[in-house]
Write an enzyme that holds these catalytic residues in place. Structure first.
Site, PDB file in Angstrom:
ATOM      1  N   TYR A 164       6.002  -8.766  15.573  1.00  0.00           N
ATOM      2  CA  TYR A 164       6.164  -7.801  14.487  1.00  0.00           C
ATOM      3  C   TYR A 164       6.839  -6.526  14.997  1.00  0.00           C
ATOM      4  O   TYR A 164       7.805  -6.031  14.391  1.00  0.00           O
ATOM      5  CB  TYR A 164       4.800  -7.486  13.876  1.00  0.00           C
ATOM      6  CG  TYR A 164       4.764  -6.238  13.040  1.00  0.00           C
ATOM      7  CD1 TYR A 164       5.401  -6.186  11.810  1.00  0.00           C
ATOM      8  CD2 TYR A 164       4.088  -5.098  13.485  1.00  0.00           C
ATOM      9  CE1 TYR A 164       5.372  -5.032  11.040  1.00  0.00           C
ATOM     10  CE2 TYR A 164       4.046  -3.947  12.722  1.00  0.00           C
ATOM     11  CZ  TYR A 164       4.695  -3.915  11.506  1.00  0.00           C
ATOM     12  OH  TYR A 164       4.666  -2.778  10.744  1.00  0.00           O
TER      13      TYR A 164
ATOM     14  N   SER B 290       3.743  -6.816   7.397  1.00  0.00           N
ATOM     15  CA  SER B 290       3.306  -5.577   8.040  1.00  0.00           C
ATOM     16  C   SER B 290       2.310  -5.802   9.170  1.00  0.00           C
ATOM     17  O   SER B 290       1.520  -4.913   9.486  1.00  0.00           O
ATOM     18  CB  SER B 290       2.699  -4.632   7.002  1.00  0.00           C
ATOM     19  OG  SER B 290       1.596  -5.248   6.355  1.00  0.00           O
TER      20      SER B 290
ATOM     21  N   GLY C  65       0.810  -1.212   0.000  1.00  0.00           N
ATOM     22  CA  GLY C  65       0.000   0.000   0.000  1.00  0.00           C
ATOM     23  C   GLY C  65       0.844   1.262   0.000  1.00  0.00           C
ATOM     24  O   GLY C  65       0.686   2.134  -0.871  1.00  0.00           O
TER      25      GLY C  65
ATOM     26  N   SER D  20       7.744   1.111  12.876  1.00  0.00           N
ATOM     27  CA  SER D  20       6.316   1.097  13.183  1.00  0.00           C
ATOM     28  C   SER D  20       6.067   1.586  14.599  1.00  0.00           C
ATOM     29  O   SER D  20       6.920   1.439  15.486  1.00  0.00           O
ATOM     30  CB  SER D  20       5.766  -0.322  13.024  1.00  0.00           C
ATOM     31  OG  SER D  20       4.458  -0.431  13.561  1.00  0.00           O
TER      32      SER D  20
ATOM     33  N   ILE E  46       8.171  -9.066  -3.838  1.00  0.00           N
ATOM     34  CA  ILE E  46       7.879 -10.455  -4.182  1.00  0.00           C
ATOM     35  C   ILE E  46       6.610 -10.552  -5.025  1.00  0.00           C
ATOM     36  O   ILE E  46       6.415 -11.521  -5.760  1.00  0.00           O
ATOM     37  CB  ILE E  46       7.742 -11.309  -2.899  1.00  0.00           C
ATOM     38  CG1 ILE E  46       7.763 -12.803  -3.247  1.00  0.00           C
ATOM     39  CG2 ILE E  46       6.508 -10.916  -2.107  1.00  0.00           C
ATOM     40  CD1 ILE E  46       7.829 -13.705  -2.033  1.00  0.00           C
TER      41      ILE E  46
END
Length: 265
Positions: free
Chosen positions: A144, A83, A18, A119, A44
């Protein structure tokens, strides 16, 4: 704090995602205007064609592949990786190994800087009542988030021991619209995301942590470090409200992530 030389050849990883698509279109416009000498895009998954750009569809967790991708590049915008929360079997190659190999490749090839998509989940365990800044120690809320904290520390190490600069963006909620109450604290518009990319490409620094948020005085995060480097957000979350807003309240800054259980792999 602007550097004197704009990177002429840029590698964009995660170009099919995105935010990768947002960045790819922006860099494509720069390429067509002649503001860039080269743009290489890797993912990918299949990517949108960008006139004049080199498109490389490949998994980038392999060391040799990453070294080939980074060759001749002045800067890397690293948006690739899983993500969201996942298991280690998935996260280790895509979020840990690929990131480590990337910094080694940048050092080997003389690449000037890496813009790293970190993040807010690297600091997601801070309470919502506490306002933090770029000096806040990582408190990951998930596996993550831990991979993003690793990337930040990797950048810090290489900024001291090698010439490679690192610009770590703790991205909040970068969407087209504000769809949740939490986003009023964490939102970054696509336009402001591109302004942050431009700051990372042009500012003079060694290693910096900034927050990916728009112009929001009521955020969880004090973003004066980004402003010091030249980031000038223009959008406010209130101007991007969706018709329906998820009104869920959370006790920790990471939203629902801190409450996700650590499943057994």
């Amino acid at each position: 704090m602007k550097d004197s030389v704009y990177p002429q050849k840029i590698l964009l990883t995660g170009a099919a995602g995105g935010l990768g698509q947002v960045a790819a279109r922006h860099l494509g416009r720069m390429l067509r205007r002649g503001d860039l000498a080269g743009l290489r895009m890797a993912d990918i998954n299949p990517m949108e064609e960008v006139e004049g750009a080199e498109i490389v569809q490949t998994p980038i967790s392999e060391r040799d592949v990453i070294f080939d991708l980074v060759e001749d590049m002045d800067a890397v915008i690293h948006l690739s990786g899983i993500s969201g929360e996942s298991d280690w079997a998935s996260l280790i190659p895509s979020n840990l190994a690929a990131t480590a190999h990337l910094w080694d490749a940048a050092f080997a090839h003389g690449t000037d800087r890496i813009l790293f998509a970190s993040s807010n989940h690297a600091v997601g365990m801070y309470p919502v009542e506490q306002r933090i800044d770029d000096t806040a120690a990582p408190r990951p809320d998930s596996r993550y988030g831990l991979t993003k904290a690793f990337g930040e520390q990797l950048g810090a190490l290489y900024a001291v021991k090698t010439p490679v600069r690192s610009f770590c963006m703790r991205i909040g909620s970068c969407f087209a619209q504000v769809t949740a109450r939490r986003h009023l604290k964490t939102f970054q518009s696509h336009a402001d995301f591109l302004r942050m990319i431009e700051t990372g490409l042009t500012a003079d620094y060694r290693h910096e942590v900034v927050y990916g948020i728009s112009d929001n005085d009521d955020s969880f995060w004090d973003n004066r470090n980004a402003l010091r480097l030249g980031y000038t957000p223009r959008d406010k979350p209130q101007d991007f409200l969706a018709e329906e807003i998820d009104q869920t309240e959370h006790r920790l800054q990471g939203g629902e992530f801190p409450d996700l259980p650590l499943s057994r792999d």
